[in-house]
Design an enzyme around this catalytic site. Sequence first.
Site, PDB file in Angstrom:
ATOM      1  CE  LYS A 126       1.910  -1.501 -12.414  1.00 30.40           C
ATOM      2  NZ  LYS A 126       3.141  -1.071 -11.701  1.00 30.40           N
ATOM      3  N   GLY A 183       2.256  -8.333 -11.031  1.00 32.03           N
ATOM      4  CA  GLY A 183       3.046  -8.849  -9.916  1.00 32.03           C
ATOM      5  C   GLY A 183       4.487  -9.100 -10.290  1.00 32.03           C
ATOM      6  CB  THR A 184       6.512  -7.788 -13.130  1.00 31.11           C
ATOM      7  OG1 THR A 184       5.391  -7.879 -14.016  1.00 31.11           O
ATOM      8  CG2 THR A 184       7.793  -8.163 -13.835  1.00 31.11           C
ATOM      9  CB  THR A 185       8.019  -5.395  -8.792  1.00 29.76           C
ATOM     10  OG1 THR A 185       7.783  -4.522  -9.906  1.00 29.76           O
ATOM     11  CG2 THR A 185       9.180  -4.853  -7.971  1.00 29.76           C
ATOM     12  CD1 TRP A 186       6.601 -10.353  -3.823  1.00 27.76           C
ATOM     13  CD2 TRP A 186       4.412 -10.564  -4.260  1.00 27.76           C
ATOM     14  NE1 TRP A 186       6.034 -11.036  -2.777  1.00 27.76           N
ATOM     15  CE2 TRP A 186       4.689 -11.176  -3.015  1.00 27.76           C
ATOM     16  CE3 TRP A 186       3.098 -10.562  -4.738  1.00 27.76           C
ATOM     17  CZ2 TRP A 186       3.706 -11.793  -2.255  1.00 27.76           C
ATOM     18  CZ3 TRP A 186       2.118 -11.168  -3.976  1.00 27.76           C
ATOM     19  CH2 TRP A 186       2.418 -11.773  -2.755  1.00 27.76           C
ATOM     20  CG  HIS A 212       6.487  -6.972 -19.383  1.00 33.29           C
ATOM     21  ND1 HIS A 212       5.996  -7.647 -18.281  1.00 33.29           N
ATOM     22  CD2 HIS A 212       6.853  -5.735 -18.942  1.00 33.29           C
ATOM     23  CE1 HIS A 212       6.073  -6.854 -17.215  1.00 33.29           C
ATOM     24  NE2 HIS A 212       6.583  -5.700 -17.590  1.00 33.29           N
ATOM     25  CB  SER A 253      -1.927  -2.036 -11.244  1.00 31.90           C
ATOM     26  OG  SER A 253      -0.573  -1.863 -10.893  1.00 31.90           O
ATOM     27  CE  LYS A 313      -5.154   2.011  -2.514  1.00 28.81           C
ATOM     28  NZ  LYS A 313      -6.640   2.060  -2.503  1.00 28.81           N
ATOM     29  N   GLY A 314      -0.758  -3.193  -4.101  1.00 26.61           N
ATOM     30  CA  GLY A 314      -0.441  -4.616  -4.131  1.00 26.61           C
ATOM     31  C   GLY A 314      -1.511  -5.506  -3.541  1.00 26.61           C
TER      32      GLY A 314
END
Length: 326
Positions: A81, A83-86, A143, A173, A293-294
């Site tokens: 949580k 910012g991994t996905t981004w 991770h 998050s 929300k990011g």
Amino acid sequence: MEVQESSLKPCPPLIVVTNIEVTDGKYKELIDSLPKEERFPPGLRKYKGFWQFQNAIPGVLAMKEDFKPRCDDVIVSSFPKSGTTWLKALTFTIMHRDKYTFSSHPLLKLNPHDCVPFIELHYSLKNEQYLETLPSPRVLGTHVPYSLLSDSIKTSTCPIIHICRDPKDVIVSFWHMSAKFDWLMEPLSFKQTYELFCEGRVPTGPVWDNVLEYYTKSLSSPKKILIIKYAEMLKDPANSVMRIANFIGCPFSKEEMKSGLVEKIAEFCSFNKLKNFDTKQSEGNLKSYYYRKGIVGDWQNYMTPEMANNLDKITKEKLCDSSFTF
């Protein structure tokens, strides 16, 4: 070798490791001997200073022992949580910008975690051979703390990008994500999550130790590890795109810069764009695992001033021997 979209496939969220039964005698005795935290169901175990889902540890150990990177791999690392996905979306798009147009990009149909699979997840599922089917150059995620990476990763030339985020926003998050865990009979309250987080008793925690391992190594090996801060990336995404491209050996040409490609990639991989065109992964509520929300500072809507001050104090104490700040 060109990356073909057909070689990528939807992957389950990393959290599925909580449902894996540990039956492998190779690791079971070790796992049973480790300190246990039962307040975070289905139970965490502390291995080499870090708490892990006990069912995830076999995958972490197998990855450490057996994973062999390719010379042109890129590793994307993070505490959950943060910012991994981004970061996965940005790195994959930068790496393969000469392979896909924005109108036919894999991210229009697949989640960034499908394009950049977690190494330890596939080892946990005993599906590590899938990683070998991916054509080079691969972008892979983890991770796992630096100390638990395989020696082959540490000694290889493949770069590691580590993203970090203000722990206060990470807690919020993480709490929202954990509320969607289908194995929780009764979701943890925010207060419970906060207390466990402050004690470092969350998956791959403590967060301070996780980040510091990568940061400390980046100081002595700046060509090996790049530290990206979530708040800075949010403030100036185009600059982060260029930093990532330069670090992984794919700098933008003058022609690409002039055409606005840097800004186009930043926009294509923006939080709102990813959230909106991630259609396939909306099934089964998977989208909510990855996107909320990011933003920076959402913790103010959940923490009392006392809670925030306490966490800031803990963070300052944990980082006092380093020059690192979130």
